[in-house]
Structure formats: C-alpha cells, structure tokens
Design a protein around this motif. Structure first.
Motif, PDB file in Angstrom:
ATOM      1  N   CYS A  33       0.828  -1.211   0.000  1.00  0.00           N
ATOM      2  CA  CYS A  33       0.000   0.000   0.000  1.00  0.00           C
ATOM      3  C   CYS A  33       0.861   1.260   0.000  1.00  0.00           C
ATOM      4  O   CYS A  33       0.529   2.253  -0.663  1.00  0.00           O
ATOM      5  CB  CYS A  33      -0.940   0.000   1.196  1.00  0.00           C
ATOM      6  SG  CYS A  33      -2.238  -1.249   1.091  1.00  0.00           S
ATOM      7  N   HIS A  34       1.963   1.236   0.733  1.00  0.00           N
ATOM      8  CA  HIS A  34       2.854   2.410   0.735  1.00  0.00           C
ATOM      9  C   HIS A  34       3.518   2.589  -0.636  1.00  0.00           C
ATOM     10  O   HIS A  34       3.764   3.722  -1.067  1.00  0.00           O
ATOM     11  CB  HIS A  34       3.901   2.265   1.828  1.00  0.00           C
ATOM     12  CG  HIS A  34       3.376   2.590   3.204  1.00  0.00           C
ATOM     13  ND1 HIS A  34       2.844   3.827   3.528  1.00  0.00           N
ATOM     14  CD2 HIS A  34       3.261   1.830   4.332  1.00  0.00           C
ATOM     15  CE1 HIS A  34       2.473   3.831   4.797  1.00  0.00           C
ATOM     16  NE2 HIS A  34       2.698   2.621   5.309  1.00  0.00           N
TER      17      HIS A  34
ATOM     18  N   PHE B 121      -5.428   3.563   1.049  1.00  0.00           N
ATOM     19  CA  PHE B 121      -5.693   3.931   2.445  1.00  0.00           C
ATOM     20  C   PHE B 121      -6.630   2.919   3.113  1.00  0.00           C
ATOM     21  O   PHE B 121      -6.440   2.556   4.282  1.00  0.00           O
ATOM     22  CB  PHE B 121      -6.308   5.330   2.499  1.00  0.00           C
ATOM     23  CG  PHE B 121      -5.314   6.442   2.321  1.00  0.00           C
ATOM     24  CD1 PHE B 121      -4.332   6.684   3.267  1.00  0.00           C
ATOM     25  CD2 PHE B 121      -5.349   7.239   1.192  1.00  0.00           C
ATOM     26  CE1 PHE B 121      -3.409   7.711   3.098  1.00  0.00           C
ATOM     27  CE2 PHE B 121      -4.435   8.263   1.009  1.00  0.00           C
ATOM     28  CZ  PHE B 121      -3.459   8.500   1.963  1.00  0.00           C
TER      29      PHE B 121
ATOM     30  N   LEU C 222      -4.695  -0.151   3.930  1.00  0.00           N
ATOM     31  CA  LEU C 222      -3.836   0.109   5.090  1.00  0.00           C
ATOM     32  C   LEU C 222      -4.640   0.001   6.385  1.00  0.00           C
ATOM     33  O   LEU C 222      -4.141  -0.529   7.398  1.00  0.00           O
ATOM     34  CB  LEU C 222      -3.210   1.492   4.971  1.00  0.00           C
ATOM     35  CG  LEU C 222      -1.959   1.606   4.083  1.00  0.00           C
ATOM     36  CD1 LEU C 222      -1.575   3.063   3.910  1.00  0.00           C
ATOM     37  CD2 LEU C 222      -0.802   0.824   4.692  1.00  0.00           C
ATOM     38  N   ALA C 223      -5.871   0.511   6.359  1.00  0.00           N
ATOM     39  CA  ALA C 223      -6.724   0.394   7.541  1.00  0.00           C
ATOM     40  C   ALA C 223      -6.983  -1.073   7.875  1.00  0.00           C
ATOM     41  O   ALA C 223      -6.920  -1.492   9.041  1.00  0.00           O
ATOM     42  CB  ALA C 223      -8.036   1.135   7.308  1.00  0.00           C
TER      43      ALA C 223
ATOM     44  N   GLU D 269      -3.746   3.580  14.235  1.00  0.00           N
ATOM     45  CA  GLU D 269      -3.278   3.760  12.860  1.00  0.00           C
ATOM     46  C   GLU D 269      -4.361   3.368  11.867  1.00  0.00           C
ATOM     47  O   GLU D 269      -4.568   4.030  10.844  1.00  0.00           O
ATOM     48  CB  GLU D 269      -2.020   2.921  12.621  1.00  0.00           C
ATOM     49  CG  GLU D 269      -0.783   3.432  13.307  1.00  0.00           C
ATOM     50  CD  GLU D 269      -0.347   4.773  12.722  1.00  0.00           C
ATOM     51  OE1 GLU D 269      -0.375   4.922  11.495  1.00  0.00           O
ATOM     52  OE2 GLU D 269      -0.002   5.675  13.505  1.00  0.00           O
TER      53      GLU D 269
ATOM     54  N   TYR E 192      -6.019   5.817   8.902  1.00  0.00           N
ATOM     55  CA  TYR E 192      -6.045   5.503   7.467  1.00  0.00           C
ATOM     56  C   TYR E 192      -7.474   5.340   6.956  1.00  0.00           C
ATOM     57  O   TYR E 192      -7.781   5.688   5.812  1.00  0.00           O
ATOM     58  CB  TYR E 192      -5.248   4.233   7.195  1.00  0.00           C
ATOM     59  CG  TYR E 192      -3.753   4.433   7.288  1.00  0.00           C
ATOM     60  CD1 TYR E 192      -3.117   5.372   6.481  1.00  0.00           C
ATOM     61  CD2 TYR E 192      -2.980   3.698   8.176  1.00  0.00           C
ATOM     62  CE1 TYR E 192      -1.740   5.570   6.557  1.00  0.00           C
ATOM     63  CE2 TYR E 192      -1.605   3.890   8.256  1.00  0.00           C
ATOM     64  CZ  TYR E 192      -0.999   4.829   7.449  1.00  0.00           C
ATOM     65  OH  TYR E 192       0.366   5.027   7.528  1.00  0.00           O
TER      66      TYR E 192
ATOM     67  N   GLU F  63      -8.761   8.730   6.227  1.00  0.00           N
ATOM     68  CA  GLU F  63      -8.230   9.204   4.939  1.00  0.00           C
ATOM     69  C   GLU F  63      -9.007   8.605   3.770  1.00  0.00           C
ATOM     70  O   GLU F  63      -9.301   9.292   2.776  1.00  0.00           O
ATOM     71  CB  GLU F  63      -6.745   8.831   4.815  1.00  0.00           C
ATOM     72  CG  GLU F  63      -5.827   9.518   5.800  1.00  0.00           C
ATOM     73  CD  GLU F  63      -5.467  10.929   5.366  1.00  0.00           C
ATOM     74  OE1 GLU F  63      -5.920  11.354   4.292  1.00  0.00           O
ATOM     75  OE2 GLU F  63      -4.739  11.617   6.113  1.00  0.00           O
TER      76      GLU F  63
END
Length: 305
Positions: A222-223, A236, A239-240, A251, A255, A258
């Motif tokens: 994801c990054h 995002f 990532l969540a 965290e 995400y 976002e």
C-alpha cells in the motif's frame, strides 16, 4: 342498431394511425422501463468489455490508416507542387534566355559584348536559379520525410500500447475468475511486470496477501501504491485493514478516515467488511467522525502547499 353499428365503424376508420402507433410506442416504453427497474444484477459481462476493447482497437487502427492516407496525399501533392514549380522555373529561364539572346544579338551587332560572353553569363545565371530551387525543395522534402517518420513512430507506439492494454485486461479477467489467492498474487505480479506503476494491481495484491494473513506485506504494498498516487483511496482502505489485522487500531482509524474523505462510500462497507470488524468493535471506532473532521482534505493540502 344498424345506425349505431355504422357510426362505430366510421369512427374506427377515422382514427389516426399515428395515434395508434403513438399509443403502441408508449406501451413499449413503459414495458421497457419496467424491465429495467426489475433488473436484480448488472448486465455487465467480461465479454462486453472484450467487445468494447476490440472496437476501440479497430477504431485506433482505422484512425492510424486514415492518418497515413492523409499524409500520403499531402506528400503526393507536395511532389506535384515541386514538379510544377520546377517546370515553371525551367520555362521561365528558357523564355528569359530567349529574351537575353535576342537582346545580346542586337548588342553584338552594335559591338557592345560578344555573344559567347553573354551566353555563358545566361547559363550561369540559369544554373544558379535552378540550384536554389532544387535546394529549397530538397529541404521541404526532408521536413516531410521527418514528419512521416515521426507519424510512423507514433503509430507504432500506439499499436504497442493497445497490445499491452489488451494483455493487461486479459490478466485482470483471469484474476477475477481465479479462486486461489496464490494464483491471484501471481497474476498481479505479472500485471506489475508489464506495468511497474499500476496502483490498482498493488492495492488488489495487498488485499490478496491480507487473505494469506500477511498484514505487514500488505502495508508495504500500500505504501508503494501511495508513493505513485498519494490520493489513492483504495490504498488507504487496505492500510486500515492491514493495521486492524495487526491490532494497531489508532493507525487503522487514521487511514480509514483518509479513505472515507476521498470516497464516502467506504463508510457503508465498514460494518460488512470482516477485515474491519475488530476495529468496528473497538473503543477507538467511536472517534471516527472526530478523526475525519480533524483530517485535512486533499484539496486543502494542495492549497497549503
């Protein structure tokens, strides 16, 4: 009764066919509208997309052929123009030579200059003018040749891009039909080999590795996607899900906020997504709206930059 019957027949005969046709059209439209409203699932199939891709490919090929034919016509017209210009220049020089010859003949008779000297000067002048014309049109032909080479290169690049798009699309169709997670990951790797910066392939691969219980791998993917597209909402969201799987709810909530800012429809998927169930059941989930309110939108960040 006979009068009533005759009146009914006459009224039926005088009814406008257009009105009958209009009523039939309205009935068909109502029937079609009811059928559309009664649909329970989308009419989309991979075959329709395949058909649309083939049509787009054929359209681009036809467009490329049309461009090539147009360029060929332009080149032919330029050649015709060159031929006419050279013929015109030759005729002009010839007539000019005749005129000079007549004038020099008169001058020779009066003893001003010999006919041989005048003839040589006329030939030299004619050669210079013809050389200038030939050089000018050679330059024009070189420009046209470079343009043709550029157009040919552009057509070849478009053809390669069409073939690549078609191959990538077939891989996406295979991934949708594949039931094995490992095979899906292999297909996504093949897509990334063809297109290194395919953000969608990275995020879908992250979703697949989450099913293999590899949340850290999903975070790295994801990054990578956000490094290519910093506003990708799906990255995002994944990532969540990954941070939820690792138990990092703060965290995960950040995400998720976002993702919702960029696509509001994710709010409806939170409770139905099994990957986010631990987050939804945690205490921090009640602060989701507060986190969303504190998180600046992408437009606000652009203005700040």
């Amino acid at each position: 009764m006979s009068r009533i019957l005759r009146a009914s027949i006459l009224a039926f005969l005088f009814i406008s066919p257009a009105s009958i046709s209009q009523e039939a059209d309205e009935e068909r439209k109502d029937s079609a509208q009811k059928e559309v409203e009664a649909l329970q699932k989308p009419m989309y199939t991979p075959f329709v997309e395949r058909y649309m891709l083939d049509e787009i490919k054929q359209l681009r090929i036809d467009q490329a052929k049309a461009k090539q034919e147009l360029i060929q016509q332009i080149v032919d017209r330029e050649h015709n123009s060159v031929d006419r210009a050279v013929a015109y220049a030759t005729d002009t020089v010839t007539y000019f030579f005749y005129l000079i010859a007549a004038a020099t003949s008169i001058l020779v008779l009066v003893g001003w200059r010999s006919f041989q000297d005048i003839k040589e000067r006329v030939h030299n002048l004619a050669d210079e003018e013809i050389s200038k014309l030939v050089q000018e049109y050679e330059k024009r032909l070189e420009v046209i040749e470079r343009q043709l080479q550029q157009k040919t290169l552009h057509i070849e690049e478009n053809r390669e891009e069409i073939e690549l798009t078609q191959e990538v699309q077939s891989l996406w169709l295979r991934a949708q039909q594949e039931s094995s997670v490992a095979n899906k990951i292999a297909i996504y790797d093949e897509i990334l080999r063809l297109r290194h910066e395919d953000v969608e392939a990275l995020t879908y691969k992250a979703d697949a590795v989450l099913e293999l219980n590899e949340p850290q791998w999903a975070v790295n993917l994801c990054h990578q996607a956000l490094g290519i597209d910093s506003d990708n909402s799906h990255a995002f969201y994944q990532l969540a899900c990954a941070h939820t799987a690792m138990g990092q709810f703060d965290e995960a909530l950040r995400y998720l906020a976002e993702a919702i800012i960029r696509r509001e429809s994710y709010r409806d998927e939170i409770l139905s997504d099994n990957a986010l169930q631990p987050l939804a059941e945690s205490k921090v989930f009640k602060d989701l709206d507060k986190v969303i309110a504190k998180t600046p939108s992408p437009q606000t960040r652009e203005k700040g930059n």
